[in-house]
Design a protein around this motif. Structure first.
Motif, mmCIF file in Angstrom:
data_model
loop_
_atom_site.group_PDB
_atom_site.id
_atom_site.type_symbol
_atom_site.label_atom_id
_atom_site.label_comp_id
_atom_site.label_asym_id
_atom_site.label_seq_id
_atom_site.Cartn_x
_atom_site.Cartn_y
_atom_site.Cartn_z
ATOM 1 N N GLY A 142 -15.702 9.537 -6.744
ATOM 2 C CA GLY A 142 -14.873 10.343 -7.630
ATOM 3 C C GLY A 142 -13.639 10.849 -6.916
ATOM 4 O O GLY A 142 -12.532 10.838 -7.463
ATOM 5 N N GLN A 143 -13.842 11.248 -5.650
ATOM 6 C CA GLN A 143 -12.704 11.754 -4.875
ATOM 7 C C GLN A 143 -11.642 10.669 -4.713
ATOM 8 O O GLN A 143 -10.453 10.913 -4.905
ATOM 9 N N ILE A 144 -12.083 9.442 -4.364
ATOM 10 C CA ILE A 144 -11.128 8.348 -4.146
ATOM 11 C C ILE A 144 -10.376 8.051 -5.442
ATOM 12 O O ILE A 144 -9.158 7.875 -5.442
ATOM 13 N N ALA A 145 -11.110 8.036 -6.575
ATOM 14 C CA ALA A 145 -10.457 7.760 -7.860
ATOM 15 C C ALA A 145 -9.401 8.819 -8.152
ATOM 16 O O ALA A 145 -8.279 8.498 -8.558
ATOM 17 N N GLN B 83 -3.555 10.557 -8.247
ATOM 18 C CA GLN B 83 -2.508 11.492 -7.854
ATOM 19 C C GLN B 83 -1.460 10.781 -7.005
ATOM 20 O O GLN B 83 -0.264 10.976 -7.149
ATOM 21 N N ASN B 84 -1.968 9.900 -6.110
ATOM 22 C CA ASN B 84 -1.069 9.196 -5.210
ATOM 23 C C ASN B 84 -0.106 8.295 -5.969
ATOM 24 O O ASN B 84 1.050 8.146 -5.596
ATOM 25 N N ARG B 85 -0.594 7.708 -7.063
ATOM 26 C CA ARG B 85 0.283 6.828 -7.835
ATOM 27 C C ARG B 85 1.480 7.608 -8.370
ATOM 28 O O ARG B 85 2.602 7.130 -8.397
ATOM 29 N N ARG B 86 1.213 8.842 -8.785
ATOM 30 C CA ARG B 86 2.299 9.686 -9.275
ATOM 31 C C ARG B 86 3.266 10.005 -8.132
ATOM 32 O O ARG B 86 4.470 9.933 -8.279
ATOM 33 N N GLU B 87 2.694 10.346 -6.974
ATOM 34 C CA GLU B 87 3.542 10.676 -5.819
ATOM 35 C C GLU B 87 4.435 9.504 -5.446
ATOM 36 O O GLU B 87 5.608 9.671 -5.136
ATOM 37 N N LEU B 88 3.844 8.299 -5.472
ATOM 38 C CA LEU B 88 4.619 7.118 -5.083
ATOM 39 C C LEU B 88 5.814 6.909 -6.014
ATOM 40 O O LEU B 88 6.847 6.405 -5.584
ATOM 41 N N GLN B 89 5.622 7.284 -7.269
ATOM 42 C CA GLN B 89 6.738 7.122 -8.212
ATOM 43 C C GLN B 89 7.834 8.143 -7.933
ATOM 44 O O GLN B 89 9.011 7.869 -8.099
ATOM 45 N N LEU B 90 7.423 9.336 -7.474
ATOM 46 C CA LEU B 90 8.387 10.427 -7.318
ATOM 47 C C LEU B 90 9.093 10.419 -5.967
ATOM 48 O O LEU B 90 10.289 10.643 -5.881
ATOM 49 N N ARG C 60 10.083 8.747 -2.221
ATOM 50 C CA ARG C 60 10.243 7.476 -1.533
ATOM 51 C C ARG C 60 9.369 7.387 -0.294
ATOM 52 O O ARG C 60 8.907 6.334 0.085
ATOM 53 N N SER C 61 9.156 8.526 0.352
ATOM 54 C CA SER C 61 8.449 8.483 1.628
ATOM 55 C C SER C 61 6.939 8.647 1.457
ATOM 56 O O SER C 61 6.228 8.763 2.445
ATOM 57 N N ALA C 62 6.460 8.697 0.208
ATOM 58 C CA ALA C 62 5.025 8.909 0.001
ATOM 59 C C ALA C 62 4.228 7.753 0.594
ATOM 60 O O ALA C 62 4.627 6.602 0.512
ATOM 61 N N GLN C 63 3.092 8.116 1.208
ATOM 62 C CA GLN C 63 2.219 7.108 1.810
ATOM 63 C C GLN C 63 1.262 6.591 0.753
ATOM 64 O O GLN C 63 0.688 7.391 0.025
ATOM 65 N N PRO C 64 1.059 5.279 0.665
ATOM 66 C CA PRO C 64 0.082 4.807 -0.326
ATOM 67 C C PRO C 64 -1.354 5.131 0.096
ATOM 68 O O PRO C 64 -1.718 4.977 1.266
ATOM 69 N N PHE C 65 -2.146 5.585 -0.877
ATOM 70 C CA PHE C 65 -3.553 5.883 -0.628
ATOM 71 C C PHE C 65 -4.388 4.753 -1.218
ATOM 72 O O PHE C 65 -4.357 4.526 -2.427
ATOM 73 N N ALA C 66 -5.116 4.047 -0.375
ATOM 74 C CA ALA C 66 -5.956 2.917 -0.803
ATOM 75 C C ALA C 66 -5.291 2.107 -1.918
ATOM 76 O O ALA C 66 -5.781 2.073 -3.039
ATOM 77 N N PRO C 67 -4.136 1.441 -1.626
ATOM 78 C CA PRO C 67 -3.384 0.785 -2.696
ATOM 79 C C PRO C 67 -4.157 -0.314 -3.417
ATOM 80 O O PRO C 67 -3.833 -0.647 -4.554
ATOM 81 N N ALA C 68 -5.170 -0.873 -2.783
ATOM 82 C CA ALA C 68 -5.922 -1.939 -3.455
ATOM 83 C C ALA C 68 -7.142 -1.383 -4.182
ATOM 84 O O ALA C 68 -8.037 -2.123 -4.560
ATOM 85 N N GLY C 69 -7.193 -0.056 -4.361
ATOM 86 C CA GLY C 69 -8.265 0.533 -5.150
ATOM 87 C C GLY C 69 -9.593 0.570 -4.425
ATOM 88 O O GLY C 69 -9.665 0.414 -3.210
#
Lengths: 454, 269
Positions: free
Chosen positions: A191-194, A199-206, A208-217
């Motif tokens: 649940g935490q990872i989901a 949240q990370n997907r939103r950060e990545l959109q906002l 530029r320097s956001a780090q991707p969190f487990a981009p492959a799910g």
């Protein structure tokens, strides 16, 4: 201990983890670092059991403090134990990666002392790989159930894909076979990872320097055949996992008896490979064919038919849905036809904008007409007319009657039932029947049975 | 097909290059005819039909290529990829495909139901499929800091391997030797060159052997014996790729106990 021996022990301990995919991220190379990822993933070798080797799949350590009865690495088992050093693991990964042996690293671990300590060690190894060696290849990391959420978070920023194994399809079985693991401890990191991914997907959109969190799910796996759950229960669970935790994949692993235990199936039990295959087929139907778990199985019929794939089964139960007109049908409807998959459905839709499609055209497009012809119309004409027995014959899955020569030694050339053939075929041959004769008999019976259902 | 009537009793002979082939396409349009064969110099096919030598003219080739590009990326891509095939019929298939493409216009690459389009698509698929196999199964070995690999492909796949490996190994120098066609792709710095090469010696230094040994032991350890399924293995990794893959040397037929012993022997020696 020598590195080669360590590698052998820790690979041997990790091999029962099924997930070996490197899919889900597209990341080009960059000067100053090493490696890239491609979204469909790349397999780099195939072992004699036919499974792909895509990642360097190892445990960080196999010195486990838990005692799960189905697991080879459990505390009470007398096997060789080894633990990697973070630096040597990183060097090994880079060496293999440069030689194009692997796509990246799959790091899991037995629980060394406590979950937190284990996770810290794993994070250290991945940090060295990413920061010191500037590795841009794929990393699949396994979160240890019961570890601190902060550690799970740190792992997610280093890995491409994360997974938490739910191990067994129900809380009861988990309680019975893996008393050290709790259902809640497994679901909490999931649940935490989901939540963090969302949240990370939103950060990545906002930013530029956001780090991707487990981009492959994330993915998970469960053992099939060690506990009494039905296929219907497993498919329901799978669907819920996809919906609730937005998992990328659920893997199934046919239970291989590795230990003698009164709570488990006997050591001589064959791994239910055909059942595993059917579950994967149904899993594909959920993910790519817009099926729902409720459509595939019902309370009266809680398990998959060993002789028919789930899609053909559905087609036989729902004759009112067919025939489908290939020149006008929607993509979702085309996908329900046995013999048409996502690729050929897409090609049909593209091709019919330019030309009318007949049977010859469909054949060139790559539709499996053997099955599809009875379920489609082209410009109003039925693809083919067949008796019920003919249709049943075309739909039967040849895998269930697989007979072949598998040479385990050089003087062994007798045809045998293949490991993933139907259990009934194995039973008949074990009783002394000739294998070809048994396969023919079984096929006859299956055709009769299916004809009656139609 | 509408152009079947135009088949002429003539065989075109060209120099085997893409430019040469584009000139054949030009010739075919100029004379309003469809030759009954197009031969490159490598294949000394004997025909009963009169041959016509087609001279390579870069200006004509460019005109045809501009025309192809106007038909969209899909058509161009299919033509370029399929031309790397070594199928003896590829020129005929591609000529028919291009004639249909010029007659139909954009979107022709999606008409997979048409026999001419389907034939060109099959060529493209075969080449792409083989190239993908090599992305998977190439095994590099290191020599003096440089990586080298040998492959034995059926088609000319090197140009399709180039973007993948250049992106994957951005700061490495590497060489991929296509032993079937005697061509090597050398990448050093930011430059890629194609060289003619005749011979390639495999690396035998102890460090490289040590890496290969590690990989082989890892590979053996991964196999789950009760699930053994060699047919499945061969489907995914056909036999013809095995000769260049270090872990497949010695085959996979051995019983696991024996294979482990066989592996350890050279180490003790």
């Amino acid at each position: 201990m020598e590195l080669a021996e360590k590698l052998e022990i820790l690979a041997d301990s990790a091999k029962y983890d099924v997930a070996c995919t490197s899919s889900g991220v597209d990341r080009g190379g960059r000067h100053g670092s090493l490696g890239s990822c491609v979204a469909p993933g790349i397999c780099h070798a195939f072992t004699p059991d036919g499974r792909c080797v895509s990642l360097l799949k190892v445990l960080y350590s196999n010195a486990c403090s838990y005692d799960c009865s189905y697991c080879v690495n459990r505390r009470s088992n007398d096997i060789r134990r080894a633990t990697f050093d973070p630096r040597e693991l990183a060097e090994l990964t880079i060496g293999f990666y440069r030689r194009n042996y692997i796509e990246g690293l799959f790091l899991s671990s037995a629980v060394v002392a406590t979950p937190d300590l284990t996770m810290e060690k794993m994070i250290e190894a991945l940090r060295i790989l990413r920061e010191k060696y500037h590795f841009r290849g794929y990393i699949h990391a396994k979160a240890i159930p019961g570890a601190d959420p902060l550690l799970v978070r740190r792992l997610g920023y280093l890995a491409d894909r994360m997974s938490v194994n739910i191990e067994l399809p129900s809380a009861d079985s988990l309680q019975r076979l893996a008393p050290d693991k709790k259902k809640s401890a497994v679901l909490a990191p999931m649940g935490q990872i989901a939540a963090e991914s969302k949240q990370n997907r939103r950060e990545l959109q906002l930013y530029r320097s956001a780090q991707p969190f487990a981009p492959a799910g994330q993915s998970t796996q469960m053992i099939v055949g060690a506990s009494p759950e039905t296929d219907r229960h497993i498919m329901g669970l799978t669907e819920a996992l996809y919906k609730k935790y937005s998992l990328k994949r659920v893997f199934y692993s046919a239970y291989l008896p590795v230990v003698e235990d009164s709570r488990l199936p006997a050591l001589t039990t064959r791994p239910p490979l055909l059942r595993e295959h059917r579950l994967y087929q149904a899993d594909w139907l959920l993910r790519y064919y817009h099926f729902s778990a409720g459509e595939l199985l019902s309370e009266e019929e809680p398990n998959f038919n060993p002789y028919l794939d789930p899609k053909c089964c559905w087609a036989i139960r729902n004759p009112a849905f067919f025939p489908v007109e290939v020149n006008t049908a929607a993509k979702e409807d085309l996908l329900r036809v046995p013999g048409i998959g996502p690729k050929s459905a897409l090609r049909i839709i593209q091709a019919r904008r330019m030309q009318h499609l007949g049977m010859a055209e469909l054949k060139r497009i790559g539709v499996v007409l053997k099955r599809a012809q009875y379920f489609i119309t082209c410009n109003g004409y039925l693809g083919a007319h067949g008796t019920r027995a003919e249709i049943a014959n075309a739909l039967l899955d040849p895998k269930a009657f697989g007979v072949g020569v598998q040479q385990l030694s050089f003087d062994d050339c007798m045809p045998k039932a293949l490991p993933d053939a139907a259990p009934e075929l194995h039973r008949l041959t074990a009783e002394g029947m000739d294998v070809l004769q048994a396969a023919a008999l079984l096929k006859q019976e299956a055709v009769t049975c299916i004809t009656r259902q139609m | 097909m509408h152009y079947q009537a135009d088949v002429a009793d003539v065989v075109y002979r060209y120099d085997g290059t893409m430019q040469g082939f584009l000139c054949c396409v030009f010739e075919s349009f100029r004379r309003r005819e469809l030759p009954c064969g197009i031969c490159s110099p490598e294949e000394g096919r004997l025909t009963l039909f009169p041959e016509r030598e087609i001279a390579t003219d870069p200006a004509r080739a460019r005109r045809v290529l501009t025309g192809i590009e106007r038909l969209g990326g899909g058509v161009r891509q299919r033509f370029m990829t399929a031309f790397l095939s070594t199928d003896p019929e590829k020129e005929q298939i591609l000529l028919r495909y291009l004639r249909l493409a010029f007659a139909t216009g954009r979107g022709v690459d999606r008409m997979l139901g048409d026999p001419d389009v389907a034939a060109a698509w099959q060529l493209e698929r075969a080449v792409n499929g083989e190239a993908h196999h090599f992305l998977e199964f190439i095994r590099f070995e290191e020599r003096d800091g440089m990586l080298g690999a040998v492959i034995h492909p059926q088609n000319m796949v090197l140009p399709l391997l180039r973007p993948h490996f250049c992106s994957r190994l951005p700061d490495e120098a590497f060489l991929i030797y296509d032993a079937t066609h005697g061509i090597a792709m050398l990448r050093r710095g930011n430059e890629v060159r194609y060289l003619e090469m005749e011979d390639y010696d495999r690396e035998t230094s102890p460090e490289e052997q040590q890496w290969q040994m590690l990989w082989k032991r890892f590979f053996r350890a991964l196999t789950i014996e009760p699930r053994r399924n060699e047919r499945c293995q061969r489907t995914h990794c056909p036999r013809r790729f095995w000769r260049d893959m270090c872990e497949m040397q010695g085959g996979c037929l051995e019983v696991p106990g024996q294979s482990r012993k066989a592996l350890e022997e050279p180490r003790n020696a």
